[in-house]
Design an enzyme around this catalytic site. Structure first.
Site, PDB file in Angstrom:
ATOM      1  N   THR A 101       0.838  -1.206   0.000  1.00 16.97           N
ATOM      2  CA  THR A 101       0.000   0.000   0.000  1.00 16.97           C
ATOM      3  C   THR A 101       0.870   1.252   0.000  1.00 16.97           C
ATOM      4  OG1 THR A 101      -1.701  -1.182   1.210  1.00 16.97           O
ATOM      5  CG2 THR A 101      -1.815   1.216   1.269  1.00 16.97           C
TER       6      THR A 101
ATOM      7  N   HIS B  33       1.967   1.847  -3.448  1.00 19.98           N
ATOM      8  CA  HIS B  33       0.905   2.480  -4.260  1.00 19.98           C
ATOM      9  C   HIS B  33       0.864   3.987  -4.007  1.00 19.98           C
ATOM     10  CE1 HIS B  33      -0.866  -1.175  -5.822  1.00 19.98           C
ATOM     11  NE2 HIS B  33      -0.981  -1.684  -4.611  1.00 19.98           N
TER      12      HIS B  33
ATOM     13  N   ASP C  33       4.303 -19.853  -6.082  1.00 22.74           N
ATOM     14  CA  ASP C  33       4.716 -18.504  -6.464  1.00 22.74           C
ATOM     15  C   ASP C  33       5.599 -18.661  -7.699  1.00 22.74           C
ATOM     16  OD1 ASP C  33       4.856 -15.631  -4.575  1.00 22.74           O
ATOM     17  OD2 ASP C  33       6.001 -15.733  -6.429  1.00 22.74           O
TER      18      ASP C  33
ATOM     19  N   LEU D 295      -7.706 -13.144   0.023  1.00 23.14           N
ATOM     20  CA  LEU D 295      -7.083 -11.930   0.543  1.00 23.14           C
ATOM     21  C   LEU D 295      -6.518 -11.068  -0.582  1.00 23.14           C
ATOM     22  CD1 LEU D 295      -5.567 -10.618   3.332  1.00 23.14           C
ATOM     23  CD2 LEU D 295      -3.655 -11.306   1.897  1.00 23.14           C
TER      24      LEU D 295
HETATM   25  P1  NAD Z   1       2.870  -9.423  -2.917  1.00 29.02           P
HETATM   26  O1  NAD Z   1       2.516  -8.711  -4.155  1.00 29.02           O
HETATM   27  O2  NAD Z   1       4.216  -9.227  -2.316  1.00 29.02           O
HETATM   28  O3  NAD Z   1       2.635 -10.994  -3.115  1.00 29.02           O
HETATM   29  C1  NAD Z   1       1.958 -11.555  -4.168  1.00 29.02           C
HETATM   30  C2  NAD Z   1       2.763 -12.754  -4.657  1.00 29.02           C
HETATM   31  O4  NAD Z   1       1.998 -13.464  -5.634  1.00 29.02           O
HETATM   32  C3  NAD Z   1       4.090 -12.379  -5.320  1.00 29.02           C
HETATM   33  O5  NAD Z   1       5.175 -13.009  -4.637  1.00 29.02           O
HETATM   34  C4  NAD Z   1       3.935 -12.892  -6.750  1.00 29.02           C
HETATM   35  O6  NAD Z   1       5.155 -13.379  -7.283  1.00 29.02           O
HETATM   36  C5  NAD Z   1       2.935 -14.019  -6.533  1.00 29.02           C
HETATM   37  N1  NAD Z   1       2.277 -14.478  -7.771  1.00 29.02           N
HETATM   38  C6  NAD Z   1       2.184 -13.864  -8.984  1.00 29.02           C
HETATM   39  N2  NAD Z   1       1.532 -14.660  -9.865  1.00 29.02           N
HETATM   40  C7  NAD Z   1       1.211 -15.791  -9.204  1.00 29.02           C
HETATM   41  C8  NAD Z   1       0.534 -16.989  -9.569  1.00 29.02           C
HETATM   42  N3  NAD Z   1       0.026 -17.164 -10.809  1.00 29.02           N
HETATM   43  N4  NAD Z   1       0.386 -17.960  -8.647  1.00 29.02           N
HETATM   44  C9  NAD Z   1       0.869 -17.785  -7.385  1.00 29.02           C
HETATM   45  N5  NAD Z   1       1.522 -16.670  -6.983  1.00 29.02           N
HETATM   46  C10 NAD Z   1       1.687 -15.690  -7.876  1.00 29.02           C
HETATM   47  O7  NAD Z   1       1.768  -9.032  -1.869  1.00 29.02           O
HETATM   48  P2  NAD Z   1       1.563  -9.130  -0.283  1.00 29.02           P
HETATM   49  O8  NAD Z   1       2.025  -7.864   0.336  1.00 29.02           O
HETATM   50  O9  NAD Z   1       2.033 -10.422   0.294  1.00 29.02           O
HETATM   51  O10 NAD Z   1      -0.032  -9.111  -0.332  1.00 29.02           O
HETATM   52  C11 NAD Z   1      -0.735 -10.164  -0.959  1.00 29.02           C
HETATM   53  C12 NAD Z   1      -2.021  -9.680  -1.586  1.00 29.02           C
HETATM   54  O11 NAD Z   1      -2.924  -9.282  -0.552  1.00 29.02           O
HETATM   55  C13 NAD Z   1      -1.908  -8.463  -2.504  1.00 29.02           C
HETATM   56  O12 NAD Z   1      -2.812  -8.620  -3.574  1.00 29.02           O
HETATM   57  C14 NAD Z   1      -2.363  -7.318  -1.605  1.00 29.02           C
HETATM   58  O13 NAD Z   1      -2.885  -6.248  -2.354  1.00 29.02           O
HETATM   59  C15 NAD Z   1      -3.429  -7.999  -0.814  1.00 29.02           C
HETATM   60  N6  NAD Z   1      -3.772  -7.435   0.492  1.00 29.02           N
HETATM   61  C16 NAD Z   1      -5.060  -7.552   0.873  1.00 29.02           C
HETATM   62  C17 NAD Z   1      -5.458  -7.114   2.115  1.00 29.02           C
HETATM   63  C18 NAD Z   1      -6.879  -7.280   2.533  1.00 29.02           C
HETATM   64  O14 NAD Z   1      -7.248  -6.780   3.596  1.00 29.02           O
HETATM   65  N7  NAD Z   1      -7.696  -7.986   1.740  1.00 29.02           N
HETATM   66  C19 NAD Z   1      -4.524  -6.515   3.002  1.00 29.02           C
HETATM   67  C20 NAD Z   1      -3.203  -6.434   2.576  1.00 29.02           C
HETATM   68  C21 NAD Z   1      -2.830  -6.893   1.329  1.00 29.02           C
END
Ligand code: NAD
Ligand code: ZN
Length: 342
Positions: free
Chosen positions: A40, A43, A196, A261
């Site tokens: 975030t 962003h 991943d 998530l």
């Molecule tokens: P991040 O972007 O570091 O992790 C996402 C991972 O997914 C990366 O390591 C990426 O390589 C991997 N990925 C890409 N394509 C893939 C595939 N086809 N299969 C499996 N993995 C794949 O993010 P993060 O900080 O760990 O957060 C995870 C997610 O949660 C993000 O989308 C973020 O926006 C979201 N998020 C949601 C909340 C909520 O309250 N819902 C809160 C925080 C973050």
């Protein structure tokens, strides 16, 4: 005091000298010791379409932190000066339908520190006392400073799931996915497959207890092998990537559960008939942390040493190296990135 400020409606952050915040009667002033950096913040740094629609500069960024209480307002009786604390960064209204039914995590009046009001990448932050969460003496501030994303993972892994003995697929091994692997392990999952595209992140998933950590193209084979072809009981979708979301629906067993998530960047197609309805699955959308069930669970898993998030922290920087911290996250190679502030 120092504060990392989103100063204008343009990319970048500025480290500035600003006044120490004043507190209201129901707030406390916290001297920040450590603060986690998250997607975030990137962003907001990049000033992307989401940030442009949501944020009103100038404000101090940062929403994950821990520190020591320095001062308390006149109405505060349960938080003491000198206490080691972290805090829930979602400030909710407390009186809407959702807040009054134990669902404050989806309060429509939520204001987030470091997004909607001044945040934690600073020497001091003002917080409502009701959001403050005590930190045990033996929990380092760096761990306290990542309770927010760790709480996201606890919420995703534990809410409504039945993990003892369960087979689990974690799609996406960013920091939150890696936490989730460790939590599923600690909660008694019998087999955890993590996926991943990034080998370094798969290595972290293995360290946190994944039985198999594989490229998404190998996830189906890993799941079929581990479940005698059935599919996993629970998927924790931690990527937000459409291909991974389709894979979550494909690899959960009939009647299983998908905890979502990850946030897709834009709308995506789902074949509800085949991916959801005829599989009889339950889909749960995760927002933040449940208040305060998630915090209690997190504290107890840490206190018992059942779960140790330490390996997830891969980078530590002083506030002055904010550009390096943002770059580490943008590289996609980091686990959790933490500012050591005080
Ligand atoms: P991040 O972007 O570091 O992790 C996402 C991972 O997914 C990366 O390591 C990426 O390589 C991997 N990925 C890409 N394509 C893939 C595939 N086809 N299969 C499996 N993995 C794949 O993010 P993060 O900080 O760990 O957060 C995870 C997610 O949660 C993000 O989308 C973020 O926006 C979201 N998020 C949601 C909340 C909520 O309250 N819902 C809160 C925080 C973050
Ligand atoms: Zn509310």
């Amino acid at each position: 005091m120092r504060a990392l400020v989103k100063s204008s409606k343009a990319p970048g952050f500025v480290l500035r000298d600003v006044p120490v915040p004043t507190i209201r009667d129901d707030e406390v002033l916290i001297r920040v010791k450590a603060a986690g950096v998250c997607g975030t913040d990137v962003h907001i740094h990049e000033w992307d379409a989401w940030a442009q629609g949501r944020c009103q500069p100038p404000f101090t960024v940062g929403h994950e932190f821990a520190g020591v209480v320095e001062q308390v307002g006149s109405l505060v009786s349960d938080v003491k000066v000198g206490a080691r604390v972290t805090a829930e960064g979602h400030i909710v209204c407390g009186h809407c339908h959702l807040c009054r039914t134990g669902n404050a995590h989806v309060c429509p009046n939520t204001r987030i520190i470091g997004v909607d009001r001044d945040g934690a990448f600073a020497d001091y932050i003002a917080m409502p006392a009701s959001n403050v969460w005590p930190l045990d003496d033996d929990i380092p501030f760096a761990i306290g400073g990542i309770h927010d994303p760790m709480g996201n993972a606890f919420h995703t892994a534990l809410h409504g799931t039945d993990l003892p003995g369960a087979t689990v697929l974690v799609t996406g091994c960013g920091p939150i996915g890696i936490f989730a692997v460790g939590i599923a392990k600690a909660a008694g999952a019998s087999h955890i497959v993590a996926s991943d595209v990034n080998p370094r992140r798969l290595e972290l998933a293995r360290r946190m207890g994944a039985h198999a950590a594989v490229h998404p193209s190998d996830a189906e084979a890993a799941v079929r092998a581990a479940t005698h072809g059935l599919g996993v009981d629970v998927v924790l979708e931690m990527s937000g990537v459409p291909a991974a979301i389709h894979q979550a629906f494909a690899l959960v067993r009939v009647g299983g559960r998908v905890q979502m998530l990850g946030i897709p960047a834009k709308p995506m197609d789902v074949d509800f008939a085949t991916e959801v309805i005829f599989k009889g699955i339950t889909v749960y959308g995760v927002v933040g942390r449940r208040m305060y069930d998630t915090w209690i669970q997190m504290t107890q898993f840490l206190r018992s040493k059942q779960f140790d998030p330490t390996p997830v922290i891969t980078h530590r920087f002083p506030l002055e190296q904010h550009a390096e911290a943002i770059a580490a996250i943008k590289s996609g190679e980091a686990g959790k990135v933490v500012f050591e502030i005080g």
